[in-house]
Design an enzyme around this catalytic site. Structure first.
Site: not given
Lengths: 79, 228
Positions: B87, B196, B198
């Site tokens: 990002c 994302h 994560e």
């Protein structure tokens, strides 16, 4: 001292959704005849006389604009 | 000894804690790196996480690229260290010139926050070897300036060299050219993507655990390098 203006605009081939949104809002506010709006950035720099055009170009190209998506112009304003 | 993966925090970074958690989940050791650090504390890989570094002033990532920590990141990337930009991290890597192109305002102007399907187009990078080629994965996308832009020759090069790593499927959320969600460097060591991974490492806290594969992949690459 001199005043330097750097204008940064999205390249013509890059979509400018912000400009389009402004253009879309104008008729709703009663303003007719505006065909297109493109939105950019305007910087005003107060610089010492020792700063040459080459340095200003480096500042514009290296930081103020991203040459991948933006065009820039530098001009000195007479005071 | 397990691999040590650095996670950079800039002022305004938001997702450093989740990125460090994902590193820990994968079995590697997360190492905190601060934007003002002049060295990388001997880490084996670096993650540039998401958020709004320096308030996104000027342009997303434009100030962060000049942070002191980026000098050793550029140097290490040049020597083949795996780097993942997520990002805002992707935006920073593009501004820094580690990856080509730039990210611009979403075409519909809306901030997009949703779980997004992606197709893994290149499973040979340092961050994607755990995926099957063509695998479809579900991970969150949350960005207002996620439209990937590059000129046609650059796009042709990326497509021709297989450097589109992940592509949006089920509709283009932000106007990215060629539905590009993520790309890599010519050697496949530096990867940047807008969604994302994560945030998708455990079904308890995300839409899937599909993102974990990126961190396992890096660990595989680093473990192989340490063993050899």
């Amino acid at each position: 001292m001199a005043r330097v203006v750097v204008d940064v605009m999205p390249k013509p081939e890059i979509l400018d959704p912000q400009g389009q949104a402004v253009a879309g809002a104008l008729p709703r506010l009663g303003f007719q005849g505006i065909r297109e709006v493109r939105q950019g950035k305007h910087f005003e720099l107060e610089v010492d006389d020792s700063v040459d055009d080459e340095t200003l170009a480096k500042i514009a190209e290296g930081l103020l604009a991203n040459p991948v998506i933006e065009d820039w112009t530098v001009r000195r304003i007479e005071q | 000894m397990t691999a040590r993966i650095g996670v950079i925090t800039f002022p305004g970074t938001l997702d450093d804690v989740d990125a460090a958690r994902a590193v820990r989940y994968s079995g590697a050791e997360p190492v905190d790196l601060w934007h003002a650090d002049a060295d990388l504390k001997g880490v084996d890989a670096v993650i540039v996480p998401g958020g709004f570094s320096y308030g996104d002033y000027l342009r997303c990532g434009a100030i962060a690229r000049f942070a002191p920590v980026m000098t050793p990141v550029l140097e290490a990337a040049g020597k083949g260290m795996p780097v993942l930009g997520i990002c805002n991290g992707f935006q920073i890597l593009c501004e820094a010139g580690l990856l080509p192109g730039a990210l611009v305002r979403n075409d519909k102007l809306h901030f997009v926050c949703r779980d997004q399907w992606l197709r893994v187009e290149n499973n040979t990078t340092a961050w994607t070897t755990r995926y099957d080629a063509g695998a479809e994965i579900l991970i969150p996308l949350k960005s207002g300036e996620g439209g990937y832009m590059a000129d046609q020759p650059t796009l042709d090069t990326l497509e021709g060299e297989g450097r589109v790593v992940v592509r949006y499927v089920g509709g283009n959320p932000n106007g990215s050219r060629n539905d590009i969600a993520g790309i890599c460097s010519p050697n496949g060591r530096v990867v940047g993507l807008m969604p994302h991974p994560e945030h998708a490492i455990d079904a308890l806290t995300g839409p899937s655990d599909d993102g974990l594969g990126m961190f396992y992949s890096a660990l595989d690459a680093l473990t192989a390098a340490i063993a050899s």
